[in-house]
Write a protein that holds these residues in place. Structure first.
Motif, PDB file in Angstrom:
ATOM      1  N   ALA A  35      14.071 -20.294   2.839  1.00 42.59           N
ATOM      2  CA  ALA A  35      14.284 -19.835   4.324  1.00 42.59           C
ATOM      3  C   ALA A  35      14.252 -18.075   4.470  1.00 42.59           C
ATOM      4  CB  ALA A  35      15.288 -20.437   4.936  1.00 42.59           C
ATOM      5  N   VAL A  36      14.978 -17.766   3.545  1.00 40.31           N
ATOM      6  CA  VAL A  36      14.769 -16.123   3.507  1.00 40.31           C
ATOM      7  C   VAL A  36      13.697 -15.420   3.403  1.00 40.31           C
ATOM      8  CG1 VAL A  36      15.831 -14.195   2.240  1.00 40.31           C
ATOM      9  CG2 VAL A  36      17.535 -16.189   3.022  1.00 40.31           C
ATOM     10  N   LEU A  38      10.880 -16.879   3.952  1.00 44.54           N
ATOM     11  CA  LEU A  38       9.966 -17.139   5.260  1.00 44.54           C
ATOM     12  C   LEU A  38      10.342 -16.055   6.060  1.00 44.54           C
ATOM     13  CD1 LEU A  38       7.769 -18.811   5.999  1.00 44.54           C
ATOM     14  CD2 LEU A  38       9.406 -20.651   6.599  1.00 44.54           C
ATOM     15  N   VAL A  39      11.525 -15.965   6.505  1.00 42.98           N
ATOM     16  CA  VAL A  39      11.963 -15.051   7.577  1.00 42.98           C
ATOM     17  C   VAL A  39      11.589 -13.706   7.412  1.00 42.98           C
ATOM     18  CG1 VAL A  39      13.850 -14.271   9.142  1.00 42.98           C
ATOM     19  CG2 VAL A  39      13.810 -16.792   8.356  1.00 42.98           C
ATOM     20  N   VAL A  41       9.156 -12.331   5.930  1.00 39.89           N
ATOM     21  CA  VAL A  41       7.812 -11.578   5.738  1.00 39.89           C
ATOM     22  C   VAL A  41       7.642 -11.021   7.198  1.00 39.89           C
ATOM     23  CG1 VAL A  41       5.398 -12.246   5.735  1.00 39.89           C
ATOM     24  CG2 VAL A  41       6.948 -13.162   3.837  1.00 39.89           C
ATOM     25  N   PRO A  42       7.831 -11.684   8.267  1.00 36.78           N
ATOM     26  CA  PRO A  42       7.436 -11.013   9.528  1.00 36.78           C
ATOM     27  C   PRO A  42       8.452  -9.796   9.862  1.00 36.78           C
ATOM     28  CG  PRO A  42       8.230 -13.355   9.918  1.00 36.78           C
ATOM     29  CD  PRO A  42       7.830 -13.117   8.407  1.00 36.78           C
ATOM     30  N   ALA A  75       9.562 -14.275  13.981  1.00 37.77           N
ATOM     31  CA  ALA A  75      10.707 -14.632  12.835  1.00 37.77           C
ATOM     32  C   ALA A  75      11.725 -15.362  13.617  1.00 37.77           C
ATOM     33  CB  ALA A  75      11.104 -13.314  12.287  1.00 37.77           C
TER      34      ALA A  75
ATOM     35  N   LEU B   3      15.085 -25.364   6.196  1.00 38.36           N
ATOM     36  CA  LEU B   3      14.035 -24.477   6.947  1.00 38.36           C
ATOM     37  C   LEU B   3      13.834 -24.782   8.117  1.00 38.36           C
ATOM     38  CD1 LEU B   3      11.478 -24.499   3.912  1.00 38.36           C
ATOM     39  CD2 LEU B   3      12.593 -22.763   4.660  1.00 38.36           C
ATOM     40  N   LEU B   6      15.672 -22.862  11.160  1.00 34.80           N
ATOM     41  CA  LEU B   6      15.668 -21.434  11.333  1.00 34.80           C
ATOM     42  C   LEU B   6      14.325 -21.159  11.751  1.00 34.80           C
ATOM     43  CD1 LEU B   6      17.698 -19.143  10.540  1.00 34.80           C
ATOM     44  CD2 LEU B   6      16.179 -19.068   8.081  1.00 34.80           C
ATOM     45  N   TRP B   7      13.553 -20.340  11.340  1.00 35.93           N
ATOM     46  CA  TRP B   7      12.357 -19.706  11.631  1.00 35.93           C
ATOM     47  C   TRP B   7      11.377 -20.821  12.059  1.00 35.93           C
ATOM     48  CZ3 TRP B   7       7.439 -19.245   9.663  1.00 35.93           C
ATOM     49  CH2 TRP B   7       6.620 -18.494  10.209  1.00 35.93           C
ATOM     50  N   LEU B 147       1.575 -15.974   6.475  1.00 35.55           N
ATOM     51  CA  LEU B 147       2.230 -14.860   5.897  1.00 35.55           C
ATOM     52  C   LEU B 147       1.513 -13.613   5.452  1.00 35.55           C
ATOM     53  CD1 LEU B 147       4.995 -16.702   3.749  1.00 35.55           C
ATOM     54  CD2 LEU B 147       5.152 -15.940   6.011  1.00 35.55           C
ATOM     55  N   TYR B 150       1.000 -11.609   8.460  1.00 38.25           N
ATOM     56  CA  TYR B 150       1.957 -10.595   8.969  1.00 38.25           C
ATOM     57  C   TYR B 150       1.778  -9.613   8.112  1.00 38.25           C
ATOM     58  CZ  TYR B 150       3.801 -14.012  12.553  1.00 38.25           C
ATOM     59  OH  TYR B 150       4.021 -14.677  13.533  1.00 38.25           O
TER      60      TYR B 150
END
Lengths: 77, 437
Positions: A35-36, A38-39, A41-42, A75, B3, B6-7, B147, B150
């Motif tokens: 998750a870290v 994934l967040v 990157v943006p 994000a 996951l 969250l985002w 990804l 971005y």
């Protein structure tokens, strides 16, 4: 020449950082780590756009800042 | 920490809260990109028209192939609305990026932004398909696209400052038309496929989009022809004419193809339906004819077996014509579709007929098929159709049976003429009911 070299280094560092975050997401040992990644990157992309627009005085800086805001918002979403 | 909460909430098919922020993020990004590239070369209307055609073509393809607005099992209306919003913004972003590239402007920064736009659009399209089909998972190439997109935006901002170059050469001029054609050519193919499948709900959408694209192409042809110097103007006009002709063909081909397929299918369906109904009519008619003939055989046989008729035909000194006439009248009245009923002696001379027909009273009908058939067979005989010798000379089928005495000798033949018109009337009525008269 020195400035170009510095900018090049910044870009290289940025790409390595993004690659590392991507690797965290795809190969992270736990859900938290993924998750870290994934967040990150943006968020890092948004930060990079902001830095690039302000520090290097890009043309149409507000537009770049809007792109940065869009990245960070995605994000947050 | 998982996951989903969250985002990912923004892309989670079951998530709700993140979608608004996600859509907002898209909108802010779109505003940024439009502001960034929208002011360049404001006068390049050809690139704007090309980008417009590309957007319409891609939008139609997404609508038809992904169908984000069509309700799918387990996907709420809110999720579908979000998917639709993502895709619309993606198409608009592609149009904006295409407008810059079609104008011939090139720089690594622009390429990176274009890559971001395309990556987002492809990722969102795949995401929409997966969500609508219930196959979305938080992994895989889809996230690589997102990804990487971005990362490309950040890289574009961090690139060393380089001037935007104006591209030139044939391939630069061809990029726009080629990209537009790639987005437009599948439309007529889709139209034909849908027409062949009998699916009508996208035909109007595709046809409308094709008309819009054609109009844009025509406008582009007019705009592109307006150069200032003579030689380039002629070349540009020729190029514009080819471009416009190509689009007209693209627009007319699907219409022609659609009309052809529609007519073919309509004819085939009509033929099939008529054949089915005719088969039913023929089957029912055959059954009706069989039942009618069986009942006539029974009727004639019952009269041939009547002892009173046998007695009338065996009377010493010659047949009792009066008694025979009574039987004939009774037989004629037994069925509404009889043309006549009559009795002949064993030699084929007519003894009595109803209704009365004086023209045949002294005639011999031993040559008739019904007479010979009655003598040869055991029961009632059904003859071939023939034309009666007495007025109104209509076509009939003869049903006949021999009359035997106690010793088994033939003393006469009972016959009736069944009007063929009765079968025709029945078939016509049946066809009327079936709707295939």
């Amino acid at each position: 020449m020195l400035g170009v070299r510095v900018l090049g280094r910044s870009l290289l560092s940025y790409l390595v950082l993004q690659l590392a975050c991507g690797a965290l997401f795809f190969g992270g040992p736990s859900e938290t780590v993924r998750a870290v990644g994934l967040v990150a990157v943006p968020v890092i992309a948004g930060a990079a756009v902001t830095v690039g627009a302000l520090r290097h005085r890009l043309v149409r800086a507000p537009a770049w800042l809007a792109l940065a805001a869009g990245s960070v918002l995605s994000a947050a979403g | 920490m998982s996951l989903a909460p969250l985002w990912i909430d923004g892309v989670d098919p079951s998530g709700v809260g993140g979608k608004a922020v996600f859509v907002l993020a898209y909108l802010v990004s779109a505003v940024g990109l439009v502001t960034l590239v929208g002011c360049r070369r404001r006068g390049d209307r050809v690139a704007v028209l090309d980008a417009g055609m590309l957007a319409v073509g891609l939008g139609l393809l997404v609508c038809v192939l992904v169908e984000p607005s069509v309700s799918a099992a387990g996907v709420s209306g809110e999720v579908r609305a979000a998917l639709l919003t993502y895709l619309i913004i993606d198409v608009l972003l592609i149009a904006v990026a295409a407008r810059v590239l079609f104008a011939g402007l090139r720089s690594p920064r622009i390429w990176l932004l274009a890559f971001w736009v395309v990556a987002q659009a492809v990722g969102d399209t795949v995401f929409a398909v997966q969500v609508l089909h219930g196959s979305f998972r938080f992994e895989g190439p889809l996230f690589v696209l997102w990804l990487a997109g971005y990362a490309a935006v950040g890289a574009a901002a961090l690139l060393p400052g380089r001037e935007v170059r104006q591209g030139s050469g044939r391939w630069h001029r061809a990029v726009g038309p080629v990209a537009v054609a790639a987005a437009v050519v599948p439309l007529p193919v889709l139209l034909l496929v849908h027409a062949a499948q009998g699916v009508a709900h996208h035909v109007l959408l595709i046809a409308t989009g094709s008309v819009v694209i054609t109009v844009l192409a025509l406008v582009r042809g007019l705009v592109a022809g307006g150069s200032s110097s003579a030689a380039p103007r002629a070349a540009v006009r020729w190029s514009a004419a080819r471009f416009t002709a190509g689009f007209l063909v693209l627009a007319l081909l699907p219409l022609g193809g659609l009309a052809y397929v529609a007519v073919q299918q309509s004819e085939a369906a009509m033929r099939t339906e008529v054949r089915d109904r005719m088969e039913v009519t023929a089957s029912v008619s055959a059954q009706y004819v069989g039942e009618q003939l069986n009942s006539l055989r029974t009727l004639v046989s019952s009269y041939a077996d009547r002892p009173s008729l046998v007695a009338a035909l065996q009377r010493p000194g010659g047949p009792d014509v009066g008694a025979v006439e009574l039987h004939v009248r009774s037989l004629y009245a037994a069925h509404p579709d009889l043309s006549a009923a009559w009795v002949l002696d064993s030699k084929g001379d007519i003894l009595a007929i109803s209704p009365a027909a004086t023209s045949v009273m002294s005639s011999n009908f031993a040559y008739r098929d019904y007479f010979r058939g009655a003598l040869d067979g055991d029961g009632a005989y059904i003859s071939e159709a023939y034309t009666r010798a007495a007025p109104p000379y209509e076509r009939v089928i003869g049903v006949s049976a021999a009359v035997h005495d106690a010793k088994g000798r033939v003393v006469g033949v009972v016959a009736i003429g069944y009007r063929l018109g009765a079968f025709r009337t029945f078939s016509t009525r049946l066809a009327d009911v079936q709707g295939c008269a």
